[in-house]
Design an enzyme around this catalytic site. Structure first.
Site, PDB file in Angstrom:
ATOM      1  N   ASP B  93      58.406  17.488  49.775  1.00 47.92           N
ATOM      2  CA  ASP B  93      59.503  18.021  50.580  1.00 47.92           C
ATOM      3  C   ASP B  93      60.424  16.846  50.910  1.00 47.92           C
ATOM      4  OD1 ASP B  93      58.270  16.579  52.537  1.00 47.92           O
ATOM      5  OD2 ASP B  93      57.653  18.287  53.737  1.00 47.92           O
ATOM      6  N   ASP B 267      53.950  27.252  50.138  1.00 44.18           N
ATOM      7  CA  ASP B 267      53.059  26.191  50.603  1.00 44.18           C
ATOM      8  C   ASP B 267      52.775  26.449  52.059  1.00 44.18           C
ATOM      9  OD1 ASP B 267      55.784  25.066  51.614  1.00 44.18           O
ATOM     10  OD2 ASP B 267      54.264  23.827  52.584  1.00 44.18           O
ATOM     11  N   CYS B 305      32.490  36.161  47.619  1.00 43.78           N
ATOM     12  CA  CYS B 305      33.089  34.951  47.045  1.00 43.78           C
ATOM     13  C   CYS B 305      32.118  34.234  46.110  1.00 43.78           C
ATOM     14  CB  CYS B 305      33.515  34.018  48.175  1.00 43.78           C
ATOM     15  SG  CYS B 305      34.285  32.487  47.599  1.00 43.78           S
ATOM     16  N   CYS B 307      32.613  31.044  45.128  1.00 42.86           N
ATOM     17  CA  CYS B 307      32.861  29.598  45.176  1.00 42.86           C
ATOM     18  C   CYS B 307      31.564  28.848  45.410  1.00 42.86           C
ATOM     19  CB  CYS B 307      33.907  29.240  46.237  1.00 42.86           C
ATOM     20  SG  CYS B 307      33.281  28.987  47.916  1.00 42.86           S
ATOM     21  N   CYS B 310      30.057  29.173  48.939  1.00 46.46           N
ATOM     22  CA  CYS B 310      29.407  30.455  49.226  1.00 46.46           C
ATOM     23  C   CYS B 310      28.129  30.648  48.397  1.00 46.46           C
ATOM     24  CB  CYS B 310      30.391  31.601  49.017  1.00 46.46           C
ATOM     25  SG  CYS B 310      31.646  31.630  50.332  1.00 46.46           S
ATOM     26  N   HIS B 336      36.282  26.310  50.737  1.00 45.99           N
ATOM     27  CA  HIS B 336      36.220  27.767  50.589  1.00 45.99           C
ATOM     28  C   HIS B 336      37.580  28.416  50.829  1.00 45.99           C
ATOM     29  CE1 HIS B 336      35.242  31.965  51.064  1.00 45.99           C
ATOM     30  NE2 HIS B 336      35.936  31.905  52.180  1.00 45.99           N
TER      31      HIS B 336
END
Lengths: 368, 368
Positions: B93, B267, B305, B307, B310, B336
């Site tokens: 930015d 974002d 989930c 991931c 998890c 996560h």
């Protein structure tokens, strides 16, 4: 019983030796350094990273886990291995040292120790039987007897009485231990800074026939020479074919001296604590990477290191992370420091294997 | 120029659309969510983990990096990619928002903005030219024009003058941009909460012909409806074949509305900030895992989930880590939450691909 210890290759009775501990969660090559996972986590690191740096076994602190989250909760989770997702061996201490160093208003009697929690001031009473119940609930592969850690300095009478108490408690621990087949219970040699008491403590514990022996109450502020004298008094009393664990020692200059005197196991918060304060262990000594002098140093923490951190990040970046108080900085140096420490231990084992311990001892005996 | 944007498949002029941005550091499938790496690190996570959660591009904050470690140092390190070891695309930015939200004693003139650092009170003066020099030194793939972020609420006259200033600054940025071939410079639509000013801002920027356009100054406290109204004013003024980036928005209920209005890029610090406060994003909404009710909950953060967190850790363990203030807790929930957020974005892209955006929008339009 799932625990065994085997000496490998040649060894003198009380000199450096290679061994292998077998547990139901895997084997441990000794001499070994055990990273400390006080609160069911080795600070800042994941179990995956601990495997990657080569941790064979980690330590959990019974005092902390008893207070938070509580042993019963860990038992419900399936034990400490399952709770923290670590499938290699674990050792839990007994809380004796933390009751001595952290808890408030400690009162010791024959029965046990009353104290107030350092977290919330709540009142607790730990006995050898209670500690065994806690360590049984936590379910580590190796567990320690409840002991009294003698302050330094302490007069002879205090040290003698306290050491005798620790031995009586060791017997009570042995009797109260509810999972003899699953968890190896180690006795802890005390004796303060008195060689005769160290010998006496070791000899009395050996009569109780533990699968391993720890030497406690050292590195509590005494000079290095005095610590080594105590080791030299205690170790020859211990059986050759059982592992010997020097508690709380992890500075390499001490570690090589202790290995030279027949010690097999070590634990210490030093590598991870130094890391969190911005100090890296490197082949050329300690490096305070958070210092301004490294702001534009685009070389790795340790040019001689092949760890993932040294292959990926620069001193300048890590220094920036510390300056900006970013957690990744704590992680990267913790990872590197444990990798470094465990790699040196691996080098030491190889040196013993080929009969060249003297050379590696010389290399690290003044490591700072 | 190494930057390009291609629309994929069918799309209406100002409805949801699939696209692909190509940069010299790789491609970005849009709509995309960009994790925020304010100080050259996405808080608590390693670049390796960011790749594992599926981050296609991350954001760096020019204001923070300018103050610490300084753009010149990052340039010496070989640019931000090299400095932080992130080889996928980066967007920086311009610092306009942080000067507005973090800096002290801000004074705006035609020339630029003087302010005092939130870190040490030191005096700074940023101009469009200076910001371009900084962003050129940082070397991100996508860089943003220096703008003034209009406070909310602001009266019409203030908003009109400020928006005109941002447009003049955009022209100066374009002229000062020293690496046109390597870094895509986006203009930023301002206009406060006035639809005509939003349209005017967008139209004037389009005359300057940027490779992409951001919509700034939204989600600054205004009602959701007002934000959507501003989007509906601005987006139709923007060219169909250029990417559109809604700055600072990352709450799913907002994201799906913005995608429905033709936005491609987002974002937000939300997923990682929530994580550090002990809140997990799950398929059934936000879960405050640090709460006592999860102390004995041995299920994963999100049963739906897949991931690594998890698959490995329980709510009870993560809750313990938060209670014990252990860094691993912050890491696990951050990992996560980004995995969850980026997976939803992937689902959204698939839904657009097969013409079923309406269904997924409904699923997340009241996500809390």
């Amino acid at each position: 019983m799932s625990f065994s210890f085997k000496l490998l290759g040649d060894h003198t009775a009380f000199g450096p030796r290679r061994g292998r501990i077998t547990t139901s969660h895997g084997t441990i090559e000794t001499p070994v350094f055990m990273p400390v996972g006080t609160q069911a986590t080795v600070k800042t690191l994941s179990p995956e990273e601990l495997r990657a740096v080569g941790a064979q076994i980690i330590l959990g602190n019974t005092y902390h886990l008893y207070l938070r989250p509580g042993a019963e909760l860990v038992r419900e989770a399936g034990g400490l291995h399952s709770f923290m997702s670590w499938d290699r061996p674990i050792l839990t201490d007994s809380g004796g040292f933390q009751v001595f160093s952290l808890a408030k208003l400690r009162k010791i009697s024959e029965e046990g120790v009353s104290f107030r929690s350092h977290l919330d001031g709540s009142l607790h009473f730990l006995t050898p039987e209670r500690v065994m119940a806690i360590e049984n609930a936590l379910g580590a592969d190796i567990i320690m007897c409840f002991d009294e850690c003698i302050p330094y300095p302490a007069d002879y009478a205090y040290a003698r009485n306290s050491t005798a108490l620790t031995t009586r408690w060791a017997r009570r621990c042995q009797q109260a231990h509810g999972r003899l087949e699953e968890q190896a219970l180690f006795g802890i040699v005390q004796g303060g800074m008195y060689a005769d008491l160290r010998r006496e403590s070791a000899a009395s514990l050996v009569e109780l026939d533990f699968p391993g022996y720890a030497i406690g109450g050292l590195s509590v502020g005494e000079p290095k020479e005095l610590m080594l004298e105590m080791l030299e008094a205690a170790v020859p009393e211990l059986p050759v074919d059982k592992p010997r664990y020097l508690m709380g020692v992890g500075s390499l200059d001490y570690v090589v001296e202790a290995i030279d005197r027949g010690v097999d196991m070590f634990d210490c918060v030093l590598p991870t604590r130094l890391a969190r304060h911005g100090t890296a262990l490197t082949a050329s000594g300690r490096l305070v990477v958070k210092n301004a002098e490294y702001a534009r140093d685009f070389s790795p923490l340790d040019a001689a290191c092949d760890c993932n951190v040294c292959q990926t990040f620069t001193r300048a970046y890590i220094r920036h992370l510390f300056a900006a108080r970013e957690i990744l900085g704590l992680r990267l140096v913790s990872y590197h420091n444990l990798y470094f420490m465990l790699k040196v231990m691996s080098e030491i084992r190889q040196a013993i294997d080929v009969g060249q311990f003297a050379e590696i001892k010389k290399k690290y005996s003044s490591y700072r």
